[in-house]
Structure formats: structure tokens, C-alpha cells
Write an enzyme that holds these catalytic residues in place. Structure first.
Site: not given
Ligand code: AMP
Length: 517
Positions: A35, A189, A155, A150, A32, A63, A39, A152
Site C-alpha cells: 500500500l 511497482r 480498469q 483513476q 493488491m 490477471q 491506496h 487504472d
Molecule cells: P492496486 O493495488 O494497484 O491494484 O490498486 C488498488 C486500487 O488503488 C485501484 O483502484 C487503483 O486504481 C488504486 N490506485 C493505485 N494507485 C493509485 C494512485 N496513485 N492514486 C489513486 N489511486 C490509485
């Protein structure tokens, strides 16, 4: 190569179709945006495993609940663009909402019960929105492998279920959680947290660490572990705990006995910011990837008899149920069917030079241990291997030899099961076909011997001599065989001790390997 920026579904489909015809596997990393290192860890892993990488950036309105933070969700397109260009991904798909959900859009995916607990209970409809957009992205990009974090956890389990239930032709790879120095899981966030908030937010990971330490110290009672977690939160009134749970990773149902592979989940609110985190219980010293492997291969509890506590040692010998699980974890830098192929493409200008294929035991847990990764720094394995083959260094090695492995699962530890060997033999057969001038095969150790006899030569179990007995008198053995992929041509096979096996050592094969069969 510059990164291509794509904003429409039609252009993304056209671009992905074109890329797929040249580059395989193709990766998708859905995000989303806003970054951060979490990510980027997925992007790096995707780049290791795949020839081309597409990152999607889409803040998915479906969502977010009506009272949630869709409008104020952090957006930082300029910085994202910069980071992804530096990462040299092939394309970034950043569609506006109307591209993904045009007027008239009305089909949604309902992931069922697992989407109604924990995050699903706190955020009704959240996973319906996630599953729908992820399916849409899968269908647009049609990547071979998609990377999820991991972080999430729920998810990721729901996406794995979606892929399984709907037979989606994509493999899901999961990467461990990237954290700040104080333990706080990286999250878009986090930008909303003040310095003071940050201190309070670190309690999430601290409570999880404490929970894992208790489990490692032998506390199996999930309720006692949860009590301790709740106590940690009670010390910080600004942090409102939404839930803390210890669950079976396959079903996300709470467990009464915490086992290696069980997952502790927490979610808490700090003012208007919602934070989630989790940890997988595992024996001390287990890497995050091994813990993921443990969780992703944990079976659902048997409803009839209830969960039975397993001794720790059993869970260490993680059962590799199938290759999907085996390849689901990010530390497998080289997915099974690309294992040797990846090296071949890089290290061998022509496959015709390869005369001898060496088949080792298990793919190295850290590929860095492989002679292909650090050719200038021989380790105990490669030094002994070169001795066995009669070569002085990696350059001499790769002039005639290639090295592959019997099993490519990183979690098979000291016991490789029959199913793994059978499954991985499929990949070995494919690899053999790549080597037109192969004259000999050197088999290192018992697993490779067993696999070769059973699943490459197709011999009956009862006719296979025990490895120890075969090597007893000379320290090695050989035979001449024919394999379907080489037609009428004879191939010599040498059976030897694994180079680092106890104090047993096979004599040098140098003389025999220079002879023609
Ligand atoms: P988001 O942009 O929050 O929807 O996250 C996109 C992807 O990045 C999802 O698969 C998340 O689980 C992964 N992600 C987010 N934060 C982390 C983190 N701290 N460590 C590893 N993967 C992450």
C-alpha cells in the site's frame, strides 16, 4: 475498535453480513497490497462516505500473464497491516489464492471489446482476471460502495461497465490519481525504480501535462498532441513507450478531436518495470474531481455523424445524466441520499428539535464551504443566511434549523438542469420524512423554488409563477402547504433570494419563523 484480519471467504461473508446489519453504507476498497498514498486516498474517501470499510489485499494470479511479474510483485503485509490499523478500517480481507480460486474454479467474466485494447492488448487476459476477481470480491463482501482509482483508468471503466451490464448492486466511486512531488503516479511497482529510473519515469506524467496544456491552448488535433507526447519519450531511450493515446472515456476508442473530457493514456516500460498513467483533459483550473466528472459523463460518440467538437463552455456545464455518475466521483463527500442525513447524525442529538428546514441551491463543491464543516468560521453564505433567519451563530442555527440542498451534484455549476432537480427531489422527500416537528421550510433561490414547486408540491409548469416576479415587490413570498409526509398538518413555506445572490437580498424572516403556523 481494532481492525479485524480475515483470511477466509466464509469468515468474510459472515463478518460482512454482521457489519451490514449495523453499519450502512459498507465500503470495499480492493487492492493488491504494498500500500501507498494512492491506496490510502481511497481508504480515506471510503471512510468519509461509509460507516464501515473493508479493504481487500489480494495479488490476483489470474490477471498476470505467464511472463509477467506475479511472483515478484511487491508484497509488504506487515507494513500494510500497520497502515490499515492506523486508518482504523473495520476489516482487511487478505485471502490466500486457494480461497479465492479453489480447485475446480472455472467461471470467468469476459468484459468484451474494451478489455482488448490498450492494457488489454499489451496484457491479454488481464482484464478477464480483474473482472472475475472483482466480481467475486463484490459477491463476498456485498459492499454498497466500492472505491477505485483513476490511476487504472481502463480498469475503472471496465468495472463500471461490469456493474452496469450485470446489474450489480454496488456503486462505484472513483478517486483522482495521487502523485509523487515530481508528478510520477504512485504505484506499488515504483519500489523497483532506482533514483535514476525515477527521473526517467517522471516523463510519463510530464508528457501528459504537456498534452493537456496543448489541448487547453486550443489544439484539438489528437494526432498533433500524440506527436508531441512521443517526442517527450524519444528524449529518453531507456523508456520504451508501449502506447500513447487520446481516447473517448466511454468507449476507450481513439478520438481525432481532443475535447474536454477526453483522456490521454500512456504506458511505458523501464527495464522490467511497466508504468501506466493518464490524464483527463479539462479547462485550466478544473479540479481533478471535476475532470473525472467530465470524463465519466462524456457520451460515446455518435457513430453515424462522428464526433462533433463541442465548444468548451458546453462541457463545463457537465450534464448530470443520472445519480450514478453524479455520485461516482470522490469529491462528492456526501453521496446524494446521505447528504443531510450525515449531518443530522452528527450535529443534532434529536431530530425533534428541527423546526425549520432551509433548502439551498447546489451542494457545495467543497463541502468545507458548508456551515456544518467549519461552524466556527462563518463565510459569506452562512453570515447572510444567519442574518436572514435571525440567528447569531451556528449553535443558534442548529438549535432549530437544518440546511440541505436542492441539487447535490457538485458539477452542476451555474445551471442546474431539470433532470437533476427532479432526481434530487427524491432525496429531499426522504429527508423531509426525517423531521417529525417541521413547521416551516425556507427556500433559497430559484432552483430550490422550481424544484419545490414542481417536484415536491407536484405543480404544473404553467401554473408556477416566475421566481423573479414572485419576489419582486417584497423580496420574499410565502404560502401554506400540506405535504403527504406530514398528513393534515399545515407547513409554511418562505421563498427568498439566495443569500449570496447578486445585490438582491430578502428581508429578515426572524419574526415569521418564531410564529407557529
Ligand atoms: P492496486 O493495488 O494497484 O491494484 O490498486 C488498488 C486500487 O488503488 C485501484 O483502484 C487503483 O486504481 C488504486 N490506485 C493505485 N494507485 C493509485 C494512485 N496513485 N492514486 C489513486 N489511486 C490509485
Amino acid at each position: 475498535m481494532s481492525t479485524r484480519w480475515i483470511f477466509t471467504v466464509a469468515e468474510m461473508i459472515a463478518f460482512a453480513t454482521e457489519v451490514r446489519s449495523k453499519a450502512k453504507p459498507l465500503a470495499l476498497v480492493p487492492t493488491m497490497g504494498a500500500l501507498h498514498e494512492g491506496h490510502l486516498s481511497l481508504v480515506r474517501q471510503a471512510k468519509i462516505q461509509c460507516d464501515a470499510v473493508v479493504v481487500s489485499i489480494f495479488v490476483n494470479p489470474t490477471q498476470f500473464g505467464p511472463t509477467e511479474d506475479f511472483a515478484r510483485y511487491p508484497r509488504n503485509p506487515e507494513k500494510d497491516f500497520e497502515l490499515l490499523e492506523t486508518s482504523k478500517v473495520q476489516a482487511v480481507f487478505a485471502p490466500p489464492v486457494e480461497e479465492v480460486f479453489p480447485a475446480g474454479f472455472s467461471t470467468f467474466v469476459d468484459p468484451g471489446h474494451i478489455a482488448t485494447v490498450w492494457e488489454g492488448a499489451q496484457r491479454p487476459g488481464h482484464f478477464r482476471g480483474v473482472a472475475t476477481v472483482v466480481l467475486r470480491l463484490f459477491n463476498i463482501v456485498r459492499a454498497d460502495i466500492a472505491f477505485f482509482g483513476q490511476k487504472d483508468f481502463q480498469q475503472m471503466i471496465i468495472i463500471r461497465r461490469l456493474v452496469e451490464d450485470l446489474n450489480l448492486p454496488v456503486r462505484i466511486v472513483v478517486c483522482p490519481i495521487v502523485r509523487e512531488a515530481d508528478g510520477l503516479a504512485r504505484s506499488s511497482r515504483n519500489v523497483f525504480l532506482s533514483a535514476e529510473d525515477r527521473k526517467a519515469a517522471a516523463l510519463l506524467s510530464r508528457s501528459l501535462k504537456r498534452a493537456e496544456a496543448m489541448a487547453q491552448a486550443g489544439e484539438a488535433d489528437a494526432e498533433k498532441i500524440l506527436e508531441e507526447m512521443r517526442k517527450t519519450f524519444a528524449a529518453e531511450p531507456r523508456l520504451k513507450l508501449d502506447y500513447a493515446a487520446v481516447v473517448n472515456p466511454a468507449t476507450l476508442e481513439p478520438v481525432t478531436h481532443a475535447l474536454p473530457g477526453s483522456v490521454a493514456l500512456v504506458a511505458a516500460r523501464l527495464g522490467r518495470v511497466r508504468l501506466i498513467d493518464n490524464t483527463i483533459f479539462g479547462p485550466p483550473g478544473l479540479s481533478p474531481e471535476m475532470k473525472l466528472q467530465l470524463a465519466l459523463t462524456t457520451p460515446a460518440p455518435d457513430k453515424e455523424s462522428g464526433p462533433t467538437p463541442r465548444p468548451e463552455i458546453d462541457s463545463l456545464r457537465v450534464k448530470i445524466e443520472n445519480c450514478r455518475d453524479c455520485a461516482a466521483v470522490a469529491s462528492i463527500a456526501l453521496p446524494p441520499h446521505e447528504f443531510l442525513f450525515k449531518y443530522l447524525k452528527r450535529d443534532y442529538p434529536t431530530l425533534e428539535s428541527i423546526r425549520v428546514l432551509v433548502i439551498g441551491g447546489c451542494a457545495p463543491i467543497r463541502p468545507a464551504g458548508s456551515p456544518y464543516c467549519h461552524p466556527e468560521e462563518p463565510n459569506r453564505f452562512s453570515t447572510r443566511l444567519y442574518e436572514l433567519l435571525g440567528v447569531g451563530n451556528f449553535a443558534e442555527f442548529k438549535a432549530r434549523f437544518a440546511l440541505t440542498d436542492a441539487a447535490r451534484c457538485h458539477a452542476v455549476g451555474n445551471r442546474v438542469d431539470e433532470r437533476t432537480l427532479e432526481y434530487c427531489a427524491k432525496h429531499l422527500r426522504e429527508e423531509l420524512k426525517l423531521l417529525p416537528n417541521l413547521q416551516s421550510i425556507v427556500i433559497l433561490g430559484e432552483y430550490a423554488y422550481w424544484q419545490f414547486q414542481r417536484h415536491i408540491l407536484g405543480r404544473e409548469r404553467a401554473t408556477i409563477r416566475p421566481f423573479a416576479e414572485l419576489l419582486k415587490s417584497e423580496g420574499w413570498a410565502h404560502e401554506t402547504v400540506r405535504l403527504a409526509c406530514f398528513g393534515e398538518r399545515d407547513l409554511r413555506v418562505f421563498y427568498c433570494y439566495y443569500p449570496t445572490f447578486e445585490n438582491k437580498k430578502s428581508p429578515s424572516l426572524a419574526r415569521h419563523l418564531s410564529e407557529k403556523p
